[in-house]
Design a protein around this motif. Sequence first.
Motif, PDB file in Angstrom:
ATOM      1  N   SER A  50      42.690  52.945   6.058  1.00  0.00           N
ATOM      2  CA  SER A  50      43.916  53.712   6.236  1.00  0.00           C
ATOM      3  C   SER A  50      45.112  52.779   6.413  1.00  0.00           C
ATOM      4  CB  SER A  50      43.802  54.669   7.420  1.00  0.00           C
ATOM      5  OG  SER A  50      43.576  53.954   8.609  1.00  0.00           O
ATOM      6  N   HIS A  53      50.445  54.366  16.809  1.00  0.00           N
ATOM      7  CA  HIS A  53      49.135  54.537  16.184  1.00  0.00           C
ATOM      8  C   HIS A  53      48.641  55.958  16.420  1.00  0.00           C
ATOM      9  CE1 HIS A  53      44.776  54.096  15.650  1.00  0.00           C
ATOM     10  NE2 HIS A  53      45.090  53.099  14.848  1.00  0.00           N
ATOM     11  N   GLY A  54      48.094  56.570  15.397  1.00  0.00           N
ATOM     12  CA  GLY A  54      47.661  57.962  15.470  1.00  0.00           C
ATOM     13  C   GLY A  54      46.530  58.229  16.433  1.00  0.00           C
ATOM     14  N   THR A  55      45.616  57.310  16.612  1.00  0.00           N
ATOM     15  CA  THR A  55      44.463  57.518  17.483  1.00  0.00           C
ATOM     16  C   THR A  55      44.712  57.014  18.903  1.00  0.00           C
ATOM     17  OG1 THR A  55      42.978  57.308  15.598  1.00  0.00           O
ATOM     18  CG2 THR A  55      42.004  57.033  17.776  1.00  0.00           C
ATOM     19  N   THR A  56      45.220  55.798  19.020  1.00  0.00           N
ATOM     20  CA  THR A  56      45.382  55.199  20.343  1.00  0.00           C
ATOM     21  C   THR A  56      46.680  55.594  21.031  1.00  0.00           C
ATOM     22  OG1 THR A  56      46.473  53.213  19.495  1.00  0.00           O
ATOM     23  CG2 THR A  56      44.043  53.188  19.629  1.00  0.00           C
ATOM     24  N   ARG A  57      47.622  56.091  20.253  1.00  0.00           N
ATOM     25  CA  ARG A  57      48.952  56.452  20.770  1.00  0.00           C
ATOM     26  C   ARG A  57      49.672  55.257  21.374  1.00  0.00           C
ATOM     27  NH1 ARG A  57      49.818  60.099  17.565  1.00  0.00           N
ATOM     28  NH2 ARG A  57      49.572  62.237  18.144  1.00  0.00           N
ATOM     29  N   GLN A  58      49.366  54.065  20.878  1.00  0.00           N
ATOM     30  CA  GLN A  58      49.992  52.828  21.312  1.00  0.00           C
ATOM     31  C   GLN A  58      50.925  52.324  20.211  1.00  0.00           C
ATOM     32  OE1 GLN A  58      49.316  51.106  24.289  1.00  0.00           O
ATOM     33  NE2 GLN A  58      48.108  52.867  24.916  1.00  0.00           N
TER      34      GLN A  58
END
Length: 52
Positions: free
Chosen positions: A3, A41-46
Amino acid sequence: MESGVKYVKNSFGPLRDFRDLADANRQVRAWVMAEAGTRIHGTTRQQLLTAV
């Protein structure tokens, strides 16, 4: 990883013209610092790039 490659191909590559490899490197570094590295970041929200 796939991705991430897709993100670069869709968000950076088609929008640019390069004079040479050095020009491409300058442009990608500027793009990472201004856009790609500052997104969330879409998963970590960092934030991806916090300090350089």
